[in-house]
Design a protein around this motif. Structure first.
Motif, PDB file in Angstrom:
ATOM      1  N   THR A 153      33.768  46.208  40.761  1.00 51.65           N
ATOM      2  CA  THR A 153      35.198  46.205  40.461  1.00 51.65           C
ATOM      3  C   THR A 153      35.745  47.622  40.531  1.00 51.65           C
ATOM      4  O   THR A 153      35.006  48.595  40.431  1.00 51.65           O
ATOM      5  CB  THR A 153      35.466  45.637  39.060  1.00 51.65           C
ATOM      6  N   CYS A 161      42.688  43.964  33.567  1.00 52.23           N
ATOM      7  CA  CYS A 161      41.757  43.182  32.754  1.00 52.23           C
ATOM      8  C   CYS A 161      41.037  43.995  31.681  1.00 52.23           C
ATOM      9  O   CYS A 161      40.030  43.550  31.138  1.00 52.23           O
ATOM     10  CB  CYS A 161      40.720  42.512  33.662  1.00 52.23           C
ATOM     11  N   ASN A 164      39.589  42.745  28.106  1.00 52.35           N
ATOM     12  CA  ASN A 164      38.322  42.029  27.959  1.00 52.35           C
ATOM     13  C   ASN A 164      37.119  42.971  27.939  1.00 52.35           C
ATOM     14  O   ASN A 164      35.990  42.502  27.792  1.00 52.35           O
ATOM     15  CB  ASN A 164      38.143  41.045  29.127  1.00 52.35           C
ATOM     16  N   HIS A 165      37.355  44.289  28.073  1.00 53.56           N
ATOM     17  CA  HIS A 165      36.236  45.201  28.275  1.00 53.56           C
ATOM     18  C   HIS A 165      36.209  46.404  27.344  1.00 53.56           C
ATOM     19  O   HIS A 165      35.210  47.124  27.316  1.00 53.56           O
ATOM     20  CB  HIS A 165      36.234  45.691  29.727  1.00 53.56           C
ATOM     21  N   ASP A 337      49.555  40.395  29.470  1.00 54.32           N
ATOM     22  CA  ASP A 337      48.154  40.045  29.720  1.00 54.32           C
ATOM     23  C   ASP A 337      48.095  38.980  30.806  1.00 54.32           C
ATOM     24  O   ASP A 337      48.208  37.784  30.534  1.00 54.32           O
ATOM     25  CB  ASP A 337      47.503  39.544  28.424  1.00 54.32           C
ATOM     26  N   CYS A 339      45.500  38.854  33.069  1.00 54.30           N
ATOM     27  CA  CYS A 339      44.134  38.769  33.587  1.00 54.30           C
ATOM     28  C   CYS A 339      43.490  37.436  33.192  1.00 54.30           C
ATOM     29  O   CYS A 339      43.429  37.081  32.015  1.00 54.30           O
ATOM     30  CB  CYS A 339      43.301  39.925  33.044  1.00 54.30           C
ATOM     31  N   ARG A 340      42.993  36.726  34.192  1.00 51.53           N
ATOM     32  CA  ARG A 340      42.272  35.476  33.948  1.00 51.53           C
ATOM     33  C   ARG A 340      41.061  35.450  34.876  1.00 51.53           C
ATOM     34  O   ARG A 340      41.207  35.342  36.087  1.00 51.53           O
ATOM     35  CB  ARG A 340      43.157  34.252  34.237  1.00 51.53           C
ATOM     36  N   TYR A 341      39.882  35.574  34.307  1.00 51.94           N
ATOM     37  CA  TYR A 341      38.678  35.452  35.117  1.00 51.94           C
ATOM     38  C   TYR A 341      37.564  34.888  34.257  1.00 51.94           C
ATOM     39  O   TYR A 341      37.677  34.817  33.029  1.00 51.94           O
ATOM     40  CB  TYR A 341      38.280  36.790  35.751  1.00 51.94           C
ATOM     41  N   GLU A 344      37.989  32.210  31.139  1.00 53.60           N
ATOM     42  CA  GLU A 344      39.450  32.149  30.975  1.00 53.60           C
ATOM     43  C   GLU A 344      40.123  31.605  32.231  1.00 53.60           C
ATOM     44  O   GLU A 344      41.114  30.879  32.147  1.00 53.60           O
ATOM     45  CB  GLU A 344      40.003  33.533  30.638  1.00 53.60           C
TER      46      GLU A 344
END
Length: 428
Positions: A153, A161, A164-165, A337, A339-341, A344
């Protein structure tokens, strides 16, 4: 023909001086011949530092700070700091730790497969080495570290995203993206940098720059890259603009990579293939230790500054200051927000046919990449997400400030009012 005594005496002196010079030269060079001699060099410097520091600070803390075994000699470690910056945020953290005002320290890292440790054969990454060192320096402090890496990435992904990290209350955050970003991600890189700098905790952000693909390899080989063929220098402009610290594996070891020897340290017993893994892309375990050396050195120097000079009000203001406008015009990160991966993303799917939900990570990777994969033509996947976009609160505020400045400017440059008409002349 026999030499006269006078000449024999001077010849003898010349021989002795020559031998002494050779001995001194060898002693000068051999300090780089092995890791033990490099340790001796660092310890000689550190013992002197500890003796001085102990007069101003706790001796055990000083010993802990300078207990690290460096891989490179001091000159190359210092060369690896491409931009120091004022590091006021790191100084604030160290001051709070020394005063025992801070009992919990949170570390975070964002990056690709390098940050994940691909190429280390399971050894500690630069992030792990630094976290372990800090836990030894402050044994009474709770130190938690979250490695939010995701292989393959770039900042285009992570600037959206990141939630999430990484935790928004992180204290020290490392960013590593030169390799994966290629040459066209400056806008996304700035967005991610602004996100990190603007977290409520006001963390110390440090840029960890790793060479681009095949940097320093023989130019006759395919895909070889020269010193300047990297996005790193453009990212360092952002480091200067935002006053953040940046460290560089390229700056420290390019000569070693390209020529097999460094003019500053010709006897250094280290080769590029020991620093990089077999793919010449990902650093090896030793390469990660070199990168950790840079960050540890920055922290050590900031500690010295913290105990020698007080944390001034100007530094306190700088550590808490709002960010300047973006370097690239209107380049604000989105506060929504979107981000969807992984799981999700799966929750957004409404209809699917011909797609399989599976882990698509590399076989040699310990990470997981869950997603839909299809090899069947005509397969379809329907999902539903909210695509509404709104201005961020900071951008709205910036637009208001901009409008107010324009209004004030217009008021200042408006033409002065016309003077009143002159009265008619009096009759004679």
């Amino acid at each position: 023909m026999a030499l006269r005594p006078f000449n024999i005496f001077h010849y003898f002196i010349l021989v002795i001086l020559t031998l002494l010079n050779v001995a001194n030269s060898n002693r000068h060079d051999l300090y780089l011949a092995n890791s033990e001699s490099i340790d001796v060099l660092w310890k000689a410097r550190q013992s002197s530092t500890i003796q001085t520091v102990s007069k101003f600070s706790d001796a055990s803390t000083a010993n802990n700070f300078f207990s690290h075994n460096f891989t490179l000699p001091p000159t190359l470690v210092k060369r690896g700091i491409s931009h120091w910056g004022s590091h006021v945020r790191l100084k604030r953290i160290i001051v709070d730790l020394l005063r025992k005002k801070k009992r919990h320290l949170k570390l975070g890292a964002l990056g690709g497969s390098i940050t994940c440790g691909l190429g280390t054969n399971g050894s500690l990454t630069f992030f792990g080495v630094y976290a372990e060192w800090l836990s030894q320096v402050f044994p009474d402090v709770k130190i938690t570290h979250r490695n939010g890496c995701l292989g393959g990435t770039n900042t285009g992904f992570m600037s959206i995203c990141y939630r999430n990290h990484v935790d928004s209350d992180v204290d020290i955050l490392m960013l590593e993206y030169v390799l994966n970003d290629g040459n066209e991600n400056e806008f996304n890189y700035e967005k991610l940098l602004r996100v990190g700098l603007d977290f409520p905790s006001k963390p110390f952000v440090i840029l960890v720059q790793v060479p681009s693909h095949r940097l320093g390899i023989d130019p006759l080989e395919v895909d070889s890259r020269s010193f300047g063929e990297t996005v790193e220098d453009r990212y360092n402009i952002l480091a200067q603009y935002y006053d953040v610290t940046s460290v560089s594996l390229r700056n420290a070891l390019y000569q070693l990579a390209r020529f097999g020897i460094d003019t500053v340290a010709p006897m250094l017993n280290l080769r590029w293939n020991q620093v990089m893994s077999e793919d010449a892309i990902h650093p090896s375990a030793r390469g990660h230790r070199v990168m950790a050396d840079f960050i540890i050195h920055v922290t050590q120097q900031t500690y010295l500054e913290a105990i020698m000079t007080p944390f001034g009000s100007d530094e306190s203001d700088a550590a808490a200051a709002d960010l300047p406008p973006p370097f690239y015009r209107d380049n604000y990160p989105s506060e929504g927000d979107k981000c969807r991966y992984a799981v999700e993303f799966k929750q957004t799917v409404r209809n699917v046919s011909g797609w399989d939900w599976l882990n698509d990570a590399r076989p040699d990777s310990s990470s997981r990449k869950w997603g839909y994969v299809s090899t069947v033509p005509g397969s379809f996947l329907e999902f539903s997400i909210d695509t509404n976009v709104s201005l961020s609160r900071r951008r709205e505020r910036a637009e208001i400030i901009k409008a107010e400045k324009i209004k004030r400017f217009q008021q200042n440059v408006s033409p002065p009012p016309s003077p009143p008409p002159s009265p008619p002349p009096s009759p004679p």
